[in-house]
Motif scaffolding. Structure first.
Motif, PDB file in Angstrom:
ATOM      1  N   LEU A 105       3.773  -3.778   0.351  1.00  0.00           N
ATOM      2  CA  LEU A 105       4.744  -4.761   0.798  1.00  0.00           C
ATOM      3  C   LEU A 105       5.987  -4.019   1.239  1.00  0.00           C
ATOM      4  CD1 LEU A 105       4.343  -7.519  -1.953  1.00  0.00           C
ATOM      5  CD2 LEU A 105       3.347  -7.454   0.340  1.00  0.00           C
ATOM      6  N   ASN A 130       0.261 -12.156  -7.029  1.00  0.00           N
ATOM      7  CA  ASN A 130      -0.431 -10.908  -6.691  1.00  0.00           C
ATOM      8  C   ASN A 130      -0.094 -10.398  -5.301  1.00  0.00           C
ATOM      9  OD1 ASN A 130      -1.637 -11.379  -9.117  1.00  0.00           O
ATOM     10  ND2 ASN A 130      -3.734 -11.387  -8.375  1.00  0.00           N
ATOM     11  N   GLY A 131       0.597 -11.220  -4.510  1.00  0.00           N
ATOM     12  CA  GLY A 131       0.916 -10.817  -3.142  1.00  0.00           C
ATOM     13  C   GLY A 131       0.084 -11.511  -2.101  1.00  0.00           C
ATOM     14  N   PRO A 177       2.176 -12.857   1.436  1.00  0.00           N
ATOM     15  CA  PRO A 177       2.381 -11.893   2.529  1.00  0.00           C
ATOM     16  C   PRO A 177       1.096 -11.556   3.284  1.00  0.00           C
ATOM     17  CG  PRO A 177       3.579 -11.189   0.588  1.00  0.00           C
ATOM     18  CD  PRO A 177       2.697 -12.333   0.163  1.00  0.00           C
ATOM     19  N   ASP A 206      -3.254  -7.236  -8.050  1.00  0.00           N
ATOM     20  CA  ASP A 206      -2.016  -6.539  -8.401  1.00  0.00           C
ATOM     21  C   ASP A 206      -2.382  -5.121  -8.821  1.00  0.00           C
ATOM     22  OD1 ASP A 206       0.189  -5.447  -9.906  1.00  0.00           O
ATOM     23  OD2 ASP A 206       0.999  -7.469 -10.084  1.00  0.00           O
ATOM     24  N   ALA A 264       3.338  -7.466   4.626  1.00  0.00           N
ATOM     25  CA  ALA A 264       2.154  -6.721   4.200  1.00  0.00           C
ATOM     26  C   ALA A 264       1.785  -5.688   5.261  1.00  0.00           C
ATOM     27  CB  ALA A 264       0.988  -7.673   3.968  1.00  0.00           C
ATOM     28  N   ASN A 272      -2.717  -4.452  -4.019  1.00  0.00           N
ATOM     29  CA  ASN A 272      -1.293  -4.516  -3.719  1.00  0.00           C
ATOM     30  C   ASN A 272      -0.530  -3.506  -4.562  1.00  0.00           C
ATOM     31  OD1 ASN A 272       1.372  -5.161  -3.217  1.00  0.00           O
ATOM     32  ND2 ASN A 272       1.317  -7.137  -4.230  1.00  0.00           N
ATOM     33  N   ARG A 315       8.695  -6.773  -9.915  1.00  0.00           N
ATOM     34  CA  ARG A 315       8.290  -6.081  -8.688  1.00  0.00           C
ATOM     35  C   ARG A 315       9.393  -6.161  -7.637  1.00  0.00           C
ATOM     36  NH1 ARG A 315       3.882  -8.979  -6.876  1.00  0.00           N
ATOM     37  NH2 ARG A 315       2.422  -7.768  -8.111  1.00  0.00           N
TER      38      ARG A 315
END
Length: 331
Positions: free
Chosen positions: A211, A63-64, A67, A167, A308, A199, A244
């Protein structure tokens, strides 16, 4: 198959439903019971003498979070604090735990994400199957705040602030619990966290995070280039959601001739990378993959770092909340 099952309407999802639905309900029951056992005091949670911030999610998959952990650690460090990071170290196997992620520790021992975080931040990173063990060990390194990479459902560790990363495109998939769907906890859990970070999209009540890609970095020489200047690129990714990464490259006008997806936390062997070793053009991978590929790298191999980014207002809200908690702990 997981992508089709969890995030798409597909024949696979229809066929798997009768088998996986009972397992999904069992997972939910175990998850709720375990949480309630800690909240009721039936099981004891460990409280650290310094604040604990959890960066987690309520779904499985990429999901990120990483970062965001890096951004938070670097931002707090720049403000004069002494953060440290703990992680389960998923994908790594060590002969002993807790394990500090030092220069000599390989991703196969500590996991790829902790290795990436340690390299990027230069801060102490401790991994252990039980995050409470990692937190206790981290206190030996003179930290004044602990950041947990994932661990939202690790209720054995008391936390002061919770950040959930969502996400923005895939959201919560089909809404079912593992293994039928991606859910680790129910959507009601969103109501109890301090910040919901979106994100890649914008949604009310959620902080937008993007991102932002930087210049590509050569794995051998360390030189940097605009990724658009590379030619005949084969791109590969072993992350939670490879598309992604590929979309990011396409958005930067990268000359892509082929994309290859691996499973998240893939442990690479020379055989896995043989097609890239023979490629005459450039090879581009994620930063998480790069920490596992340096021993195989050729001078045409590059990775694309991403960072991020938040609005100034949202960044201030997060940091202000953390500073308020730090003051409560005193000097």
């Amino acid at each position: 198959m997981i992508e089709k099952l969890w995030f798409q309407r597909s024949l696979i999802a229809w066929l798997c439903f009768p088998v996986l639905y009972p397992l999904s309900r069992l997972y939910k029951w175990i998850s709720v019971k375990r949480k309630n056992d800690f909240l009721s005091g039936k099981k004891v949670s460990y409280r650290s003498p310094v604040p604990v911030v959890i960066v987690g999610n309520i779904t499985a998959g990429g999901n990120g979070k990483t970062p965001v952990v890096i951004w938070l650690a670097e931002t707090l460090k720049a403000k004069g604090y002494k953060p440290g990071i703990i992680s389960r170290g998923y994908g790594g196997k060590s002969e002993h735990y807790p394990l500090r992620v030092s220069d000599g520790v390989q991703p196969a021992e500590c996991g790829d994400e902790p290795k990436l975080i340690a390299v990027r931040t230069g801060l102490p990173v401790i991994v252990a199957p039980k995050r409470t063990d990692a937190a206790r060990e981290l206190l030996q390194y003179d930290v004044d705040i602990i950041i947990s990479d994932d661990g939202l459902q690790h209720y054995a560790l008391t936390r002061d602030i919770e950040l959930i990363v969502v996400d923005g495109k895939r959201r919560f998939g089909n809404g079912h619990f593992i293994p039928l769907g991606p859910m680790r906890e129910s959507l009601e859990r969103l109501d109890s966290v301090d910040f919901i970070i979106n994100n890649g999209a914008e949604k009310s009540r959620e902080m937008s995070m993007t991102l932002c890609p930087e210049r590509a970095v050569n794995l051998v020489t360390g030189e940097t280039e605009d990724v658009a200047s590379l030619s005949s690129v084969i791109a590969f990714a072993g992350i939670g959601h490879p598309p992604r990464f590929f979309m990011t490259l396409k958005g930067l006008n990268t000359d892509i001739v082929e994309t290859v997806s691996f499973s998240d936390h893939q442990v690479f062997t020379e055989a896995d990378l043989a097609p890239f070793l023979a490629h005459d053009g450039d090879v581009v991978m994620t930063e998480k993959d790069a920490v596992k590929c340096r021993q195989f790298a050729k001078d045409n191999w590059w990775y694309l770092p991403v960072s991020a980014k938040f609005s100034t207002t949202d960044e201030a809200k997060i940091i202000h909340k953390i500073e308020e908690v730090i003051k409560q702990y005193g000097p």
